[in-house]
Design an enzyme around this catalytic site. Structure first.
Site, PDB file in Angstrom:
ATOM      1  N   GLU A  29       0.889  -1.172   0.000  1.00  0.00           N
ATOM      2  CA  GLU A  29       0.000   0.000   0.000  1.00  0.00           C
ATOM      3  C   GLU A  29       0.912   1.203   0.000  1.00  0.00           C
ATOM      4  O   GLU A  29       1.396   1.634   1.032  1.00  0.00           O
ATOM      5  CB  GLU A  29      -0.912  -0.003   1.219  1.00  0.00           C
ATOM      6  CG  GLU A  29      -2.053   1.004   1.090  1.00  0.00           C
ATOM      7  CD  GLU A  29      -1.625   2.461   1.230  1.00  0.00           C
ATOM      8  OE1 GLU A  29      -1.332   3.090   0.187  1.00  0.00           O
ATOM      9  OE2 GLU A  29      -1.577   2.948   2.357  1.00  0.00           O
ATOM     10  N   GLU A  52       3.532   8.976  -3.073  1.00  0.00           N
ATOM     11  CA  GLU A  52       4.284   8.447  -1.944  1.00  0.00           C
ATOM     12  C   GLU A  52       5.481   7.617  -2.391  1.00  0.00           C
ATOM     13  O   GLU A  52       6.070   6.892  -1.587  1.00  0.00           O
ATOM     14  CB  GLU A  52       3.375   7.610  -1.049  1.00  0.00           C
ATOM     15  CG  GLU A  52       2.352   8.452  -0.308  1.00  0.00           C
ATOM     16  CD  GLU A  52       1.624   7.675   0.774  1.00  0.00           C
ATOM     17  OE1 GLU A  52       1.916   6.477   0.929  1.00  0.00           O
ATOM     18  OE2 GLU A  52       0.791   8.260   1.461  1.00  0.00           O
TER      19      GLU A  52
END
Length: 748
Positions: free
Chosen positions: A203, A212
């Site tokens: 994730e 990210e």
């Protein structure tokens, strides 16, 4: 992703739950201090995914706010340069270690001295903190529980709780926790992993999908950690886009002409050409598009599938672009690209997690609420007229962390392999000083008219005005109303240069005097040895996060007292703090414990977050743009504190105690606080509720401001009016630190 959820800095190996920001990017006021005190220090431009750190804490790894560059800070006692490390600003300094204080485990007794710039008083302060304050804040602000309420989503528990959770659930012999960044994991007989993996579960996504560091992380994993034919979960992600025209959204990016009606004629404040042609801020604007009324935008294109990433195959993080040809559905002005993504959890695409907004969602009545993943608003460098049926090309550019869009009327040849397009960077400096809500506020014509009417009541032909705000248009309004002379204080070089450009574009460079100083350094010579008869402020300051941080105007007013005439008029003349008890439709989830997730007991994580909240966070409010979150008022709005700007800041605290009775049934999730600024006795501007609640209590919040939310520990079901509940409150404004301490309790 914004700071309420895990927003890791993608450029740091030891990524922590933090706002995604450019490498080593400090908060605005620290950036300013460093830029002034340390030659060669650079800082990155504006964004809006602010992460809140309470005002008594130094900015740490979370990034505070990235808007603006010029804070009202007192730099007379600069902090030592060794207080700032490579991971950001405000790293804690264990100055008390030499005193022999002992560590007592997780909650030790060692104290550290931390420097912080106070957004309300404008001073730099050194405060003593428990050595673990940063640890607790990291956990308390991470809001991991929000993601556990997302039933579509794969959850990766926090690393420092994972071992205990695995053990409690009886998987210690099957799950090995490696507390490292994936790029540091070794494979081999003596490594962290004995063999290469054949399933890759991750994730790594944010609202922008890749922000990210997903692409370089996958790229490294495929090369170093997994077998060639591994299967990844999630399997694939697809990014979608839709071109729209929206005056409301475009007002978040450009300064529109401001129309001013004077006694003699209509005048128009225009933006410099440099601002009109500026491509804007380089960062995505992530918002809850599901709260955007359908009437606020016109759809110009179908949903376009821009690109996909297959995570089960080798991933390439090198910059590239993707082109989609389309024909506009209607004629209009192309201004904004709305974007979102979905992920196929399995190769067959039977298990799907979608971020699609309500108007294109397959089941709009049953959309999974999320605050960790939202939708993206991208602004085109310039608005373009488009005609129905013409052939156009929307281009999605990306590097390893960011996405941006361009619109072309001709196809970009594939032979131009080096064509990636310049990532938009602000050239006009307005996007460095003003964030997106501030642009919207300046473009609010009704708000401008309120200020104009107030100015007409207080200004005279011989008025000498001084304006104290960051990049305000009030000096122009005061001049247009007819003040004899107008001065404006700009604390930073960025705001000084920007306002100079705006004044010049409106031929006012010789009519309005800009003073690049902090208020406490103002001299009589700066004012031509004249006394100020009217002191003006919006108030707006780039360092303000909580509503009462803009009380800095009061401290600035106090600092310039010697330059004010005896009959001084201050606009706004006062401010007041207001509160209301609310029930949130969904926002409560960011503070709600999970208990069990898909049969997996995560009470340990719940307890750890609660412990960190109890350490300090649970007794403080945090800022949220509540127009994005449906809510109902359970009590009537109530004024609780008043601040008189006609007088200097008092020496003694201002306090209020009392209770409010809940008028409507519902769950009391929290108390919302906001400021109202009283321009004159007849005119006020609210930063919170913009109208009285309707019969059922539906709230209408100011879309240009963040409101403060104090989450209640108890969310008991409210009784009927025959058996009412009350919420008691105790608030105190401490003028020495410029902060408001508060305590709210729900009583059955």
């Amino acid at each position: 992703m914004r700071g309420r959820a895990p927003r890791r800095d993608p450029r740091r190996a030891s990524a922590s739950p933090a706002t995604r920001r450019a490498p080593h990017q400090p908060p605005s006021w620290w950036a300013y201090w460093l830029s002034q005190s340390m030659p060669g220090f650079l800082f990155s431009p504006a964004s809006d995914d602010d992460t809140y750190v309470p005002p008594h804490r130094p900015p740490g790894r979370r990034g505070l706010t990235r808007q603006g560059a010029g804070p009202p800070v007192n730099l007379s006692s600069p902090l030592p340069t060794h207080a700032f490390g490579p991971s950001g600003c405000g790293e804690k300094m264990a100055l008390a270690a030499a005193a022999g204080l002992e560590d007592d485990g997780l909650i030790g007794t060692m104290k550290v001295f931390c420097g912080r710039a106070n957004p309300t008083t404008g001073s730099v302060e050194w405060l003593e903190e428990d050595e673990h304050y940063d640890y607790h804040q990291e956990i308390a602000r991470s809001s991991y529980a929000d993601m556990l309420h997302d039933k579509d989503r794969v959850f990766k528990p926090m690393a420092d709780a994972a071992v205990k959770i695995v053990e409690k659930n009886g998987f210690s012999d099957k799950i090995k926790i490696i507390n490292k960044h994936s790029t540091e994991v070794s494979v081999g007989p003596d490594g962290d992993m004995q063999c290469y993996a054949n399933i890759l579960v991750t994730e790594l996504f944010d609202t922008e999908l890749i922000g990210e560091g997903a692409l370089p992380s996958y790229e490294h994993a495929h090369k170093n950690l997994v077998e060639e034919n591994c299967e990844a979960v999630p399997h694939k992600a697809t990014v979608y886009a839709q071109l729209v025209e929206s005056r409301r959204m475009w007002s978040w990016n450009k300064l529109f002409p401001v129309h001013i009606q004077t006694d003699n004629a209509e005048k128009i404040i225009v933006a410099p050409s440099e601002m009109e042609n500026c491509p804007g801020a380089p960062s995505v604007y992530d918002i809850q598009l599901n709260q955007m009324p359908r009437g606020d935008f016109t759809i110009l294109s179908n949903v376009l599938t821009m690109f996909s990433v297959d995570f089960s195959r080798q991933v390439n993080s090198s910059p590239t672009y993707h082109t989609m040809q389309f024909e506009p559905l209607v004629s209009g002005r192309a201004q904004v690209v709305l974007s979102w993504w979905d992920i196929d959890m399995d190769p067959d695409g039977k298990i799907k997690c979608s971020m699609a907004p309500y108007w294109v969602h397959s089941d709009p009545k049953n959309i999974q609420w999320r605050d960790h993943w939202m939708q993206c608003v991208y602004f085109l460098p310039n608005e373009e007229p488009v005609a129905q049926g013409e052939s156009l090309y929307l281009i999605a550019h990306r590097d390893d962390y960011c996405v941006w869009y361009n619109l072309h009327k001709t196809r970009i040849e594939k032979s131009k392999s080096n064509f990636h397009g310049e990532r938009p960077v602000c050239e006009c400096q307005a996007h460095l000083l003003w964030n997106r809500p501030r642009f919207g506020e300046l473009n609010d014509q009704n708000r401008t008219e309120q200020y104009m009417q107030a100015l007409k009541k207080v200004l005279k032909a011989d008025s000498i005005c001084l304006c104290i705000s960051d990049g305000s248009l009030l000096p122009i309004l005061a001049h247009c109303v007819g003040a004899e002379q107008v001065f404006t204080i700009e604390n930073s070089a960025v705001s000084y240069r920007l306002m100079k450009k705006i004044f010049k574009a409106n031929h006012l460079e010789d009519k309005i005097s800009i003073i690049e100083k902090r208020p406490e350094l103002l001299t009589s010579a700066d004012l031509g040895d004249r006394k100020i008869s009217v002191l003006l402020g919006e108030p707006f300051f780039t360092t303000s996060l909580l509503p009462w941080h803009s009380l800095y105007f009061w401290y600035a007013r106090t600092a310039v007292t010697e330059h004010l005439a005896d009959s001084i008029i201050v606009l706004p003349q006062a401010a007041s703090l207001h509160m209301v008890v609310v029930e949130f439709k969904d926002l409560w989830r960011i503070r709600s414990p999970c208990g069990t997730c898909e049969g997996f007991d995560v009470h340990i994580m719940d307890d750890m977050i609660k412990h960190s909240l109890d350490f300090r966070e649970a007794r403080e409010a945090e800022p949220h743009p509540l127009w994005e979150y449906s809510s109902r008022c359970l009590s009537e709005p109530q004024q609780v504190l008043t601040f008189d700007f006609q007088k200097p800041v008092p020496q003694r605290p201002l306090s209020a105690k009392g209770s409010v009775t809940l008028q409507r049934p519902g769950r009391s999730h929290g108390v919302v606080l906001w400021m109202e600024y009283h321009l004159t006795a007849e005119s006020s501007i609210s930063t919170g509720l913009v109208q009285r609640p309707e019969a059922q209590g539906e709230c209408s919040w100011n879309p240009h401001c963040k409101q403060a939310v104090y989450f209640l520990n108890s969310t008991l079901e409210a009784k009927t009016q025959d058996s009412p509940q009350i919420v008691t409150y105790a608030l105190e404004f401490n003028p020495k630190v410029g902060d408001i301490s508060m305590d709210f309790r729900l009583v059955s």
